[in-house]
Design an enzyme around this catalytic site. Structure first.
Site, mmCIF file in Angstrom:
data_model
loop_
_atom_site.group_PDB
_atom_site.id
_atom_site.type_symbol
_atom_site.label_atom_id
_atom_site.label_comp_id
_atom_site.label_asym_id
_atom_site.label_seq_id
_atom_site.Cartn_x
_atom_site.Cartn_y
_atom_site.Cartn_z
ATOM 1 C CG LEU A 49 -52.239 31.345 51.090
ATOM 2 C CD1 LEU A 49 -51.232 31.656 49.988
ATOM 3 C CD2 LEU A 49 -53.658 31.653 50.619
ATOM 4 C CG HIS A 53 -55.789 29.055 49.649
ATOM 5 N ND1 HIS A 53 -55.736 28.666 50.966
ATOM 6 C CD2 HIS A 53 -56.912 29.808 49.535
ATOM 7 C CE1 HIS A 53 -56.768 29.173 51.618
ATOM 8 N NE2 HIS A 53 -57.509 29.861 50.778
ATOM 9 C CD GLN A 77 -65.283 37.747 52.451
ATOM 10 O OE1 GLN A 77 -64.835 38.423 51.542
ATOM 11 N NE2 GLN A 77 -65.170 36.423 52.439
ATOM 12 N N GLY A 163 -62.354 28.760 43.955
ATOM 13 C CA GLY A 163 -62.533 27.356 44.279
ATOM 14 C C GLY A 163 -63.997 26.933 44.229
ATOM 15 C CD GLN A 169 -66.140 33.255 47.373
ATOM 16 O OE1 GLN A 169 -66.293 33.843 48.420
ATOM 17 N NE2 GLN A 169 -65.030 32.591 47.096
ATOM 18 C CB SER A 201 -61.881 24.980 55.283
ATOM 19 O OG SER A 201 -62.261 26.193 55.910
ATOM 20 N NE ARG A 203 -64.623 30.895 58.785
ATOM 21 C CZ ARG A 203 -64.897 31.660 57.726
ATOM 22 N NH1 ARG A 203 -65.012 31.110 56.535
ATOM 23 N NH2 ARG A 203 -65.061 32.966 57.854
HETATM 24 P P1 AMP Z 1 -60.549 31.967 51.120
HETATM 25 O O1 AMP Z 1 -59.141 32.348 51.458
HETATM 26 O O2 AMP Z 1 -61.155 30.989 52.053
HETATM 27 O O3 AMP Z 1 -61.406 33.172 50.828
HETATM 28 O O4 AMP Z 1 -60.452 31.175 49.746
HETATM 29 C C1 AMP Z 1 -59.803 31.733 48.640
HETATM 30 C C2 AMP Z 1 -60.097 30.896 47.425
HETATM 31 O O5 AMP Z 1 -59.621 29.574 47.640
HETATM 32 C C3 AMP Z 1 -61.605 30.786 47.144
HETATM 33 O O6 AMP Z 1 -61.818 30.867 45.744
HETATM 34 C C4 AMP Z 1 -61.933 29.426 47.691
HETATM 35 O O7 AMP Z 1 -63.046 28.838 47.060
HETATM 36 C C5 AMP Z 1 -60.661 28.656 47.372
HETATM 37 N N1 AMP Z 1 -60.557 27.465 48.210
HETATM 38 C C6 AMP Z 1 -60.700 27.396 49.563
HETATM 39 N N2 AMP Z 1 -60.610 26.120 49.982
HETATM 40 C C7 AMP Z 1 -60.422 25.353 48.880
HETATM 41 C C8 AMP Z 1 -60.268 23.945 48.649
HETATM 42 N N3 AMP Z 1 -60.292 23.065 49.642
HETATM 43 N N4 AMP Z 1 -60.084 23.533 47.367
HETATM 44 C C9 AMP Z 1 -60.058 24.430 46.344
HETATM 45 N N5 AMP Z 1 -60.200 25.757 46.495
HETATM 46 C C10 AMP Z 1 -60.376 26.224 47.739
#
Ligand code: AMP
Length: 296
Positions: A49, A53, A77, A163, A169, A201, A203
Site C-alpha cells: 500500500l 491506496h 490476473q 482508483g 479496470q 504505483s 510497481r
Molecule cells: P492495486 O493494489 O495496484 O491492485 O490497486 C488497488 C486499488 O488502488 C485499485 O483500485 C487502484 O486503481 C488503486 N490505486 C493504485 N494506485 C493508485 C493511485 N496512484 N491513486 C489512486 N488509486 C490508486
C-alpha cells in the site's frame, strides 16, 4: 473463528484493524455489522500500500461506517510471464497504513481459499474490456473481473472504491456491477501522484534511479496532449506528438490512445467527448500505466 487484531507502530489512537483470512470469518464479521445497520465499504487491493491506496481507504471511511480492505495478490490476473512472484508483499506496513486510514477489517485470503481445487469459473468480458490493456495482457481483465466479482459477493458492500489510476479496470468493474445487478455503488477515486507527476504505483519500486528520473515523462506527455486537444489541436496530431515524447524519454510504448471516457471506444474528434487519454509503456523491465481526462 480466527479474528486477530493488530496494532501498529504508527498508532493513531484509532481502533486496531481486525484481520480475517477465510470467507466464513469475513461473512461472520460483516454479517454482524450489517445486522447492526452499518453501511459497509470495500477497498480491494493487492497490498504494497502507498498513498494512492490510502486515498481510497480514506474516501471509503467517508462513505461508510465500516471499511473492509482486501489484500490479495490475485494470481489469475497475472500472465505466466508477468511479475506475480516478485510482486512486493508488505503486510505489516499495509496494516499500519490501513489503521491510520480508518479501516475496520483487513481480509487477507490465501490463493487456495479464493481458488480451491477444481475452481473453473471465469467471467467473459467485452465493451470497455476490449483493446488497450487487453491487447497486451489478454487474460488480465478476466482475472480481475473474476476476483472482484468474488470479493463483491463475499463482502456484499454498499460501496466499493477503485482508483482512476487503473481507469480501464474501473470501467470494466463498473460494467460488471451494472450487468450482473450487483447491489453495490462503484466509486472512482482520482489518481494520487508524486510531486513530479508520476502516478503512485506499487510497481514504482522496480524503477532504477535513472528510470525513475525519466518516468514523469508519461504524465507530462499526457498533460501536454490534453491541453493541446482542449485548445483546439487536431486530436490525432496531439496523440502522435505525445507518443513521440514518451518514446524519446526512453520508453517502449504499448499504447497511447484518446478514448471516450465512459465507453473507452475510439474517438475521432474532440466533440465526441468526454475524453480520456490513456497510456501504457515499458521502461527497463517495468510496465507503467497512466491516464488523464481531457478538460473540454
Ligand atoms: P492495486 O493494489 O495496484 O491492485 O490497486 C488497488 C486499488 O488502488 C485499485 O483500485 C487502484 O486503481 C488503486 N490505486 C493504485 N494506485 C493508485 C493511485 N496512484 N491513486 C489512486 N488509486 C490508486
Amino acid at each position: 473463528m480466527s479474528f486477530s487484531a493488530t496494532s501498529s507502530s504508527t498508532d493513531t489512537g484509532s481502533m486496531p484493524v481486525g484481520m480475517v483470512h477465510t470467507v466464513a470469518d469475513l461473512r461472520r464479521q460483516v454479517g454482524d455489522w450489517r445486522k447492526a445497520g452499518k453501511r459497509i465499504a470495500l477497498v480491494p487491493t493487492m497490498g504494497a500500500l502507498h498513498a494512492g491506496h490510502v486515498a481510497l481507504m480514506e474516501a471509503a471511511s467517508r462513505q461508510a461506517d465500516k471499511v473492509v480492505l482486501s489484500i490479495f495478490v490475485n494470481p489469475t490476473q497475472f500472465a505466466p510471464t508477468e511479475d506475480l512472484s516478485r510482486y512486493p508483499r508488505t503486510l505489516e506496513a499495509d496494516l499500519a497504513k490501513a489503521q491510520g486510514a480508518g479501516v475496520a477489517l483487513a481480509f487477507v485470503p490465501s490463493a487456495a481459499d479464493m481458488y480451491p481445487d477444481g475452481f473453473c469459473t471465469t467471467i467473459s468480458l467485452a465493451g470497455p474490456a476490449l483493446g488497450l490493456e487487453t491487447d497486451f495482457r489478454p487474460t488480465h481483465f478476466a482475472g480481475v473481473a473474476t476476483v472482484v466479482a468474488k470479493l463483491l459477493i463475499q463482502v456484499a458492500p454498499d460501496v466499493a472504491l477503485f482508483g482512476e489510476k487503473d481507469y480501464q479496470q474501473l470501467a470494466v468493474v463498473s460494467q460488471l456491477a451494472r450487468d450482473m445487478d450487483l447491489p453495490v455503488t462503484i466509486l472512482g477515486v482520482p489518481t494520487v501522484r508524486e510531486a513530479d507527476g508520476l502516478a503512485l504505483s506499487s510497481r514504482n519500486v522496480y524503477l532504477s534511479p535513472a528510470e525513475r528520473a525519466n518516468a514523469p515523462a508519461l504524465h507530462r506527455a499526457l498533460t501536454q496532449a490534453a491541453h493541446a486537444i482542449a485548445g483546439g489541436a487536431e486530436p490525432a496530431l496531439a496523440v502522435e506528438a505525445a507518443r513521440a515524447q514518451v518514446i524519446a524519454a526512453g520508453f517502449a510504448l504499448d499504447y497511447l490512445e484518446l478514448r471516450h471516457a465512459r465507453t473507452l471506444a475510439p474517438v475521432a474528434a474532440a466533440t465526441d467527448g468526454p475524453l480520456r487519454l490513456l497510456v501504457a509503456a515499458r521502461i527497463g523491465t517495468t510496465r507503467l500505466i497512466d491516464n488523464i481526462p481531457v478538460p473540454l
